[in-house]
Design an enzyme around this catalytic site. Structure first.
Site, PDB file in Angstrom:
ATOM      1  N   HIS A   1      65.436  54.261  22.743  1.00 49.92           N
ATOM      2  CA  HIS A   1      66.132  55.430  22.190  1.00 49.92           C
ATOM      3  C   HIS A   1      67.551  55.456  22.722  1.00 49.92           C
ATOM      4  O   HIS A   1      67.915  54.633  23.557  1.00 49.92           O
ATOM      5  CB  HIS A   1      65.386  56.739  22.471  1.00 49.92           C
TER       6      HIS A   1
ATOM      7  N   HIS B   1      69.433  57.555  24.560  1.00 46.33           N
ATOM      8  CA  HIS B   1      69.922  58.220  25.773  1.00 46.33           C
ATOM      9  C   HIS B   1      70.628  57.231  26.707  1.00 46.33           C
ATOM     10  O   HIS B   1      70.207  56.083  26.849  1.00 46.33           O
ATOM     11  CB  HIS B   1      68.769  58.919  26.513  1.00 46.33           C
TER      12      HIS B   1
ATOM     13  N   ASP C   1      70.773  56.741  29.813  1.00 45.35           N
ATOM     14  CA  ASP C   1      70.056  56.034  30.888  1.00 45.35           C
ATOM     15  C   ASP C   1      69.143  54.927  30.341  1.00 45.35           C
ATOM     16  O   ASP C   1      68.395  54.305  31.107  1.00 45.35           O
ATOM     17  CB  ASP C   1      69.258  57.027  31.756  1.00 45.35           C
ATOM     18  N   HIS C   2      69.234  54.657  29.036  1.00 48.58           N
ATOM     19  CA  HIS C   2      68.478  53.543  28.432  1.00 48.58           C
ATOM     20  C   HIS C   2      69.385  52.535  27.740  1.00 48.58           C
ATOM     21  O   HIS C   2      68.947  51.422  27.447  1.00 48.58           O
ATOM     22  CB  HIS C   2      67.423  54.086  27.451  1.00 48.58           C
TER      23      HIS C   2
ATOM     24  N   HIS D   1      60.664  62.982  21.676  1.00 49.67           N
ATOM     25  CA  HIS D   1      61.668  63.050  22.746  1.00 49.67           C
ATOM     26  C   HIS D   1      63.053  63.012  22.102  1.00 49.67           C
ATOM     27  O   HIS D   1      63.907  63.852  22.384  1.00 49.67           O
ATOM     28  CB  HIS D   1      61.441  61.887  23.705  1.00 49.67           C
TER      29      HIS D   1
ATOM     30  N   ASP E   1      60.829  56.942  26.860  1.00 57.80           N
ATOM     31  CA  ASP E   1      60.569  58.293  27.370  1.00 57.80           C
ATOM     32  C   ASP E   1      59.578  59.045  26.480  1.00 57.80           C
ATOM     33  O   ASP E   1      59.560  60.280  26.464  1.00 57.80           O
ATOM     34  CB  ASP E   1      61.878  59.088  27.473  1.00 57.80           C
TER      35      ASP E   1
ATOM     36  N   HIS F   1      60.598  55.476  33.044  1.00 54.20           N
ATOM     37  CA  HIS F   1      60.924  56.071  34.349  1.00 54.20           C
ATOM     38  C   HIS F   1      59.754  55.980  35.321  1.00 54.20           C
ATOM     39  O   HIS F   1      58.592  55.997  34.912  1.00 54.20           O
ATOM     40  CB  HIS F   1      61.271  57.564  34.195  1.00 54.20           C
TER      41      HIS F   1
HETATM   42 FE    FE Z   1      65.271  58.471  30.191  1.00 56.32          FE
HETATM   43 ZN    ZN Z   2      65.448  59.838  27.254  1.00 54.86          ZN
END
Ligand code: FE
Ligand code: ZN
Length: 253
Positions: A55, A57, A59-60, A114, A131, A170
């Protein structure tokens, strides 16, 4: 068996290096940041041909641009609806598509909730759930609603063999299991799993992966029709309502 290497990134993210056993072809799932991923690739003398993003975001996808610069011709794949919000994206996938990594075929499951463009990539023996499905939990509903996320989690549970290794985005497992242990204080399997997770984390070792079979047994978000979970949240009969109540509890925990 698909060869998977965990690369810890940021504070609690995992990127994954995938290597097809037949051809050695390599892909990177969710490079949160470039530096640790580039270091792991160099240490293993691997040159990736593609990035698979679960996805959009940050942090990905935070390492996408740097990886694309380091490896000319790198394919960067994410859901069609994420085009424009995934940096360096070159390819768009949709539900039911298959992505070939050498001799390994990865199925694309569109699992919104998400985010609306969330996907899970699944080989015969490994699934990369981002996530959407965490070990012992699930992602927050940033763009979708409870019905959507519940359907996505059910889709993952039904589409995959129970022996599939689940690699999530995560390292939240111990905290998720603490929540379940508080929710279901009499659940001995949850207590055992929590003790295992805490032991691993005390040694700075990952809890990931675990089998889908374990998740079906432990993760309450996959047990919304379980009388024990219904009783714990005080809602019964409608799994989506149970899921919504459970998600609200987890948010406020
Ligand atoms: Fe994340
Ligand atoms: Zn995420």
């Amino acid at each position: 068996m698909l060869d998977v290497t965990l690369v810890p990134c940021l504070s609690d993210n995992y990127a994954y290096l995938l290597r097809d056993p037949a051809t050695g072809e390599c892909a990177v799932v969710d490079p949160s940041e470039a530096e640790p991923v580039l270091a792991a690739l160099a240490a293993m003398q691997l040159r990736p041909t593609m990035v698979l993003n679960t996805h959009h975001h940050h942090d990905h996808v935070g390492g996408n641009e740097a990886l694309a610069a380091a490896f000319p011709g790198l394919r960067v794949i994410a859901h069609a609806s994420d085009q424009g919000r995934v940096p360096a994206q070159t390819g768009a996938v949709a539900d039911g598509d298959r992505v070939a990594l050498g001799g390994t075929s990865l199925r694309v499951l569109h699992v919104p909730g998400h985010t609306l463009g969330a996907v899970t990539y699944a080989s015969d023996d490994a699934a990369f759930t981002g996530d959407t499905l965490f070990l012992g939990g699930c992602g927050r509903l940033f763009e979708g609603d409870a019905a959507m996320m519940y359907a996505s989690l059910q889709r993952i549970a039904e589409a995959l063999d129970p022996a599939t290794r689940v690699f999530c985005g995560h390292e939240y497992t111990a905290n998720n299991l603490r929540f379940i242990a508080a929710l279901e204080p009499d659940n001995a399997a949850v207590r055992d799993a929590l003790a295992d997770a805490e032991r691993l984390r005390a040694d700075d070792r990952p809890t990931v992966p675990k089998s889908l079979r374990d998740e079906l047994r432990l993760n309450p978000f996959l047990r919304c029709d379980d009388p024990a979970v219904e009783a714990a949240v005080g809602v019964s009969g409608d799994p989506v309502a149970v899921f919504a109540a459970l998600r609200a509890r987890r948010n406020n925990w």
